[in-house]
Structure formats: C-alpha cells, structure tokens
Design a protein around this motif. Structure first.
Motif, PDB file in Angstrom:
ATOM      1  N   VAL A  60      31.120  74.079  61.707  1.00 12.39           N
ATOM      2  CA  VAL A  60      30.753  74.166  63.147  1.00 12.39           C
ATOM      3  C   VAL A  60      29.535  73.336  63.113  1.00 12.39           C
ATOM      4  CG1 VAL A  60      29.825  75.566  65.011  1.00 12.39           C
ATOM      5  CG2 VAL A  60      31.672  76.206  63.791  1.00 12.39           C
ATOM      6  N   LEU A  61      28.676  73.312  62.413  1.00 14.29           N
ATOM      7  CA  LEU A  61      27.386  72.374  62.381  1.00 14.29           C
ATOM      8  C   LEU A  61      27.582  71.101  62.327  1.00 14.29           C
ATOM      9  CD1 LEU A  61      24.788  75.029  60.658  1.00 14.29           C
ATOM     10  CD2 LEU A  61      24.916  74.165  63.131  1.00 14.29           C
ATOM     11  N   LEU A  62      28.584  70.902  61.511  1.00 15.76           N
ATOM     12  CA  LEU A  62      28.997  69.456  61.035  1.00 15.76           C
ATOM     13  C   LEU A  62      29.662  68.847  62.238  1.00 15.76           C
ATOM     14  CD1 LEU A  62      30.325  69.674  57.249  1.00 15.76           C
ATOM     15  CD2 LEU A  62      28.102  68.471  58.226  1.00 15.76           C
ATOM     16  N   LEU A  63      30.698  69.633  62.952  1.00 18.44           N
ATOM     17  CA  LEU A  63      31.337  69.138  63.871  1.00 18.44           C
ATOM     18  C   LEU A  63      30.408  68.717  65.353  1.00 18.44           C
ATOM     19  CD1 LEU A  63      34.389  71.573  63.968  1.00 18.44           C
ATOM     20  CD2 LEU A  63      34.272  68.956  63.529  1.00 18.44           C
ATOM     21  N   PHE A  64      29.321  69.855  65.320  1.00 18.74           N
ATOM     22  CA  PHE A  64      28.519  69.548  66.467  1.00 18.74           C
ATOM     23  C   PHE A  64      27.521  68.251  66.282  1.00 18.74           C
ATOM     24  CE2 PHE A  64      28.965  73.721  68.053  1.00 18.74           C
ATOM     25  CZ  PHE A  64      28.706  73.592  69.411  1.00 18.74           C
ATOM     26  N   ALA A  65      27.254  67.897  64.775  1.00 21.18           N
ATOM     27  CA  ALA A  65      26.581  66.865  64.539  1.00 21.18           C
ATOM     28  C   ALA A  65      27.425  65.561  64.736  1.00 21.18           C
ATOM     29  CB  ALA A  65      26.181  66.820  62.845  1.00 21.18           C
ATOM     30  N   LEU A  66      28.719  65.674  64.453  1.00 24.21           N
ATOM     31  CA  LEU A  66      29.689  64.566  64.716  1.00 24.21           C
ATOM     32  C   LEU A  66      29.780  64.206  66.194  1.00 24.21           C
ATOM     33  CD1 LEU A  66      31.866  62.500  63.852  1.00 24.21           C
ATOM     34  CD2 LEU A  66      33.734  64.457  63.844  1.00 24.21           C
ATOM     35  N   ALA A  67      29.843  65.392  66.942  1.00 23.28           N
ATOM     36  CA  ALA A  67      30.090  65.004  68.436  1.00 23.28           C
ATOM     37  C   ALA A  67      28.921  64.650  69.116  1.00 23.28           C
ATOM     38  CB  ALA A  67      30.347  66.621  69.014  1.00 23.28           C
ATOM     39  N   PHE A  68      27.561  64.911  68.613  1.00 21.06           N
ATOM     40  CA  PHE A  68      26.479  64.515  69.406  1.00 21.06           C
ATOM     41  C   PHE A  68      25.595  63.200  68.739  1.00 21.06           C
ATOM     42  CE2 PHE A  68      27.134  68.779  71.034  1.00 21.06           C
ATOM     43  CZ  PHE A  68      26.731  68.597  72.317  1.00 21.06           C
ATOM     44  N   GLY A  69      26.193  63.105  67.361  1.00 20.54           N
ATOM     45  CA  GLY A  69      25.533  62.079  66.536  1.00 20.54           C
ATOM     46  C   GLY A  69      26.525  60.769  66.553  1.00 20.54           C
ATOM     47  N   GLY A  70      28.013  61.067  66.531  1.00 20.57           N
ATOM     48  CA  GLY A  70      29.009  60.103  66.209  1.00 20.57           C
ATOM     49  C   GLY A  70      28.834  59.063  67.378  1.00 20.57           C
ATOM     50  N   PRO A  71      28.470  59.248  68.634  1.00 18.62           N
ATOM     51  CA  PRO A  71      28.516  57.941  69.454  1.00 18.62           C
ATOM     52  C   PRO A  71      27.318  56.779  69.049  1.00 18.62           C
ATOM     53  CG  PRO A  71      28.692  59.646  70.756  1.00 18.62           C
ATOM     54  CD  PRO A  71      28.228  60.471  69.418  1.00 18.62           C
ATOM     55  N   TYR A  72      26.509  57.409  68.319  1.00 18.02           N
ATOM     56  CA  TYR A  72      25.123  56.339  67.826  1.00 18.02           C
ATOM     57  C   TYR A  72      25.704  55.850  66.477  1.00 18.02           C
ATOM     58  CZ  TYR A  72      22.437  59.052  71.052  1.00 18.02           C
ATOM     59  OH  TYR A  72      22.061  59.448  72.131  1.00 18.02           O
ATOM     60  N   LEU A  73      26.979  56.253  65.699  1.00 16.02           N
ATOM     61  CA  LEU A  73      27.432  55.543  64.747  1.00 16.02           C
ATOM     62  C   LEU A  73      28.254  54.404  64.826  1.00 16.02           C
ATOM     63  CD1 LEU A  73      28.092  59.063  62.846  1.00 16.02           C
ATOM     64  CD2 LEU A  73      26.054  57.401  62.581  1.00 16.02           C
ATOM     65  N   THR A  74      28.800  54.217  66.071  1.00 20.66           N
ATOM     66  CA  THR A  74      29.691  53.292  66.422  1.00 20.66           C
ATOM     67  C   THR A  74      29.277  52.196  67.527  1.00 20.66           C
ATOM     68  OG1 THR A  74      31.969  52.734  67.211  1.00 20.66           O
ATOM     69  CG2 THR A  74      31.162  54.649  68.122  1.00 20.66           C
ATOM     70  N   PRO A  75      29.335  51.057  67.390  1.00 17.63           N
ATOM     71  CA  PRO A  75      29.053  50.037  68.364  1.00 17.63           C
ATOM     72  C   PRO A  75      29.764  50.171  69.787  1.00 17.63           C
ATOM     73  CG  PRO A  75      30.214  48.797  66.829  1.00 17.63           C
ATOM     74  CD  PRO A  75      30.029  50.055  66.203  1.00 17.63           C
ATOM     75  N   TRP A  76      31.169  50.744  69.676  1.00 20.81           N
ATOM     76  CA  TRP A  76      31.948  50.782  70.788  1.00 20.81           C
ATOM     77  C   TRP A  76      31.746  51.855  71.697  1.00 20.81           C
ATOM     78  CZ3 TRP A  76      34.789  46.585  70.823  1.00 20.81           C
ATOM     79  CH2 TRP A  76      35.066  45.810  69.930  1.00 20.81           C
ATOM     80  N   ASP A  77      31.973  51.742  72.841  1.00 29.74           N
ATOM     81  CA  ASP A  77      31.871  52.894  74.192  1.00 29.74           C
ATOM     82  C   ASP A  77      33.286  53.561  74.155  1.00 29.74           C
ATOM     83  OD1 ASP A  77      31.963  53.557  77.294  1.00 29.74           O
ATOM     84  OD2 ASP A  77      30.368  54.256  76.149  1.00 29.74           O
ATOM     85  N   TYR A  78      33.387  54.891  74.598  1.00 32.82           N
ATOM     86  CA  TYR A  78      34.645  55.408  74.634  1.00 32.82           C
ATOM     87  C   TYR A  78      35.464  54.650  75.713  1.00 32.82           C
ATOM     88  CZ  TYR A  78      33.072  58.094  78.592  1.00 32.82           C
ATOM     89  OH  TYR A  78      32.363  58.546  79.890  1.00 32.82           O
TER      90      TYR A  78
END
Length: 308
Positions: free
Chosen positions: A41-59
């Motif tokens: 769960v902690l990894l999923l939260f990290a992915l959910a809130f930190g993932g947008p900063y890992l990619t240059p693309w907007d959703y």
C-alpha cells in the motif's frame, strides 16, 4: 518495627496503553501478511503521488505522433488511441481512486461511530429513531440511487460523489457499534462517570468510542478497499469521476473494448486495482488479529539454543 514502602517501579507506573501498544505492534509485525500488505500500500501511494513527477507527459496531453503505441522507453505503459500517455493516466487514476477510497472510509466510519454510539448509549426513543433510519437506509437500493443522483451533480465535482458513497456505506458498522456500546454502558467506569455528573457526549467521546476504536480501525481499513471497488464500478458505468479527470474505473471502462488488441490499455489499471484490494485485505486481517485481545496471534519467542 519500621516498614519501608517500596517505590513503584517504572514498569508499574507505565500506562497500560503503552504495554498494549507494544503488544499490538509486536503482533502486527509478526503477521507477515499485514507487513506485506502495508509495504504494498505504501508503494502504491508513492507511485500514485510521485508517479506524475517521474514522467514528462501530462495525463490529458496527447502525443499525436504516437497513437496506440505499445510500452516503450518514451511511453512506459504505451499510449491510447488519441496519444495520451497510459502511465500518466494510470498514476493519475490510481491517485484519484485512493483519495476517494480514503475519504469515503473516513466519512462513513465517523458517521457510523457517532450514530451507533448515540443509539446504544441513550437507548429509548433515540435508539428507536436512529435504528429506524439505519433500517430505512439499508432498504434503499444504494447503487440505483447513486447512479440517479450523481448524474445530476456533475457541476459539484467528485466531492459530491464521495459524499454519496459515504452516505450509503455506514449502516452495518453503526449497528455493530450500537451493540458494543450497549454492553459498554453498563461497565463500571462508564457508570462511575455517569454518577459523577459527566455529560453524555463526553462519556461517549472519552469512554465509549476509545473502547470500540479497535473495531473501527479494522472496519475503516477494509472500507477503503470496498470504497475503491465501488468507485471503480460506478466510474466504469459512467456515474463516477467525470472527464477530463480519470480514475481506475474510467480507465478500465475505456480500455475494456480494446483490451484484446491493445492489452496495455486495460491490464495495468486492472492489475493495480487487484493488488491494492488484496493488500488492504491483508492489512485488515493483520489488524484484526493484532487488536483482538482474544486472538492467539501472539508473538512467539525463538527458543534459545542450548550450549553443549
């Protein structure tokens, strides 16, 4: 003869809550499923809130030069039919679903604890009125009502959707809290507080609810997974999160028809949903065993090896 009174040791003066907290923590750490679920769960939260900063693309930003592109170095999860990055959309949808699940679990647990504790403590006409309300809410077809009302609240945003889900997700918990409160109100510490003139609401907040907190924590943990599933189902049918925003449900709905040809549009979001629900259930089982005083899940000490 003179007698000396021994000073109380530090262990005797330590509050019982500290000892119980250590026991609960030891039980929780001894449950491998709960530890595994917490890490996931902690990894999923990290992915959910930190993932947008890992990619240059907007959703929501399309890449017209890459339509239905499979996973690659430029687009980690591929792209959809209009060139939108699936990774950016997936982490955005995971973030939205997790926020909705947490808020629904929080609101419904608070409402259930207040209604159940008041009904069980006051009894009489207050109990009958509140339980009539609970029975009435249980009779209503919640899914049908949410689908009808949510379509008329498009301008209110996803907060109104959260309130709708929470409104139909508290009744069973309130009944359990009521039954626990009825047994607690006759205990010595509650009767003593009542005889001392303590106000009823203060007794409920200081004596009743802390003693049912274990059940509420377990129920709220499991309710997060149920709320995420409910949001996904409603969004799948178009009654939840509205475009241009996305959630796991909208991503699954959009990728279902294209899954046989373009599987990355469906299976990434579906996999994250399944992993999250399983992890939350593992945490709920671990918390139940750790917080239950009658549970046999006590930490075992390793036997010491005998020296030759």
């Amino acid at each position: 003869m003179t007698t000396t009174v021994a000073e109380p040791s530090a262990s005797a003066t330590a509050p019982r809550a500290t000892g119980r907290g250590r026991l609960v923590l030891a039980r929780l750490l001894a449950a491998r499923g709960a530890v595994t679920g917490t890490v996931i769960v902690l990894l999923l939260f990290a992915l959910a809130f930190g993932g947008p900063y890992l990619t240059p693309w907007d959703y929501a930003a399309p890449d017209f030069s890459a339509l239905h592109q499979p996973p690659s170095a430029d687009h980690w999860f591929g792209t959809n039919g209009v060139g939108q990055d699936v990774f950016a959309q997936t982490v955005r949808g995971l973030q939205k679903s997790l926020v909705i699940g947490l808020l629904v679990a929080l609101f419904s647990t608070v409402l259930a604890s207040v209604v159940g504790a008041c009904a069980g403590y006051f009894g009489g006409w207050a109990d009958r009125l509140l339980m009539f309300l609970v029975d009435l809410m249980l009779v209503f077809p919640s899914f049908l009502i949410i689908t009808i009302v949510s379509s008329r609240l498009k301008s209110a945003g996803w907060i109104a959707f959260v309130l709708l889900l929470a409104l139909f997700n508290w009744m069973i918990t309130a009944r359990v809290v009521r039954s626990m409160t009825i047994s607690l109100r006759e205990r010595e510490f509650v009767r003593a507080a009542r005889f001392m003139g303590v106000r009823p609401l203060r007794i409920i907040s200081r004596h009743i609810l802390p003693n049912v907190a274990s059940f509420l924590i377990i129920d709220a943990t499991i309710a997060v997974g149920g709320a995420v599933m409910s949001e996904t189902a409603l969004s799948y049918f178009g009654f939840g999160v509205k475009a241009p925003d996305v959630s796991l449900g909208t991503l699954l709905a959009a990728g279902t028809s294209e899954a046989p040809v373009f599987p990355w549009l469906f299976y990434f979001a579906a996999g994250l949903l399944v992993v999250f629900v399983l992890a939350v259930n593992l945490i709920g089982d671990g918390l139940r065993d750790a917080l239950d005083p009658t549970s046999g899940a006590t930490p075992r000490r390793r036997p010491r090896r005998k020296r030759p």
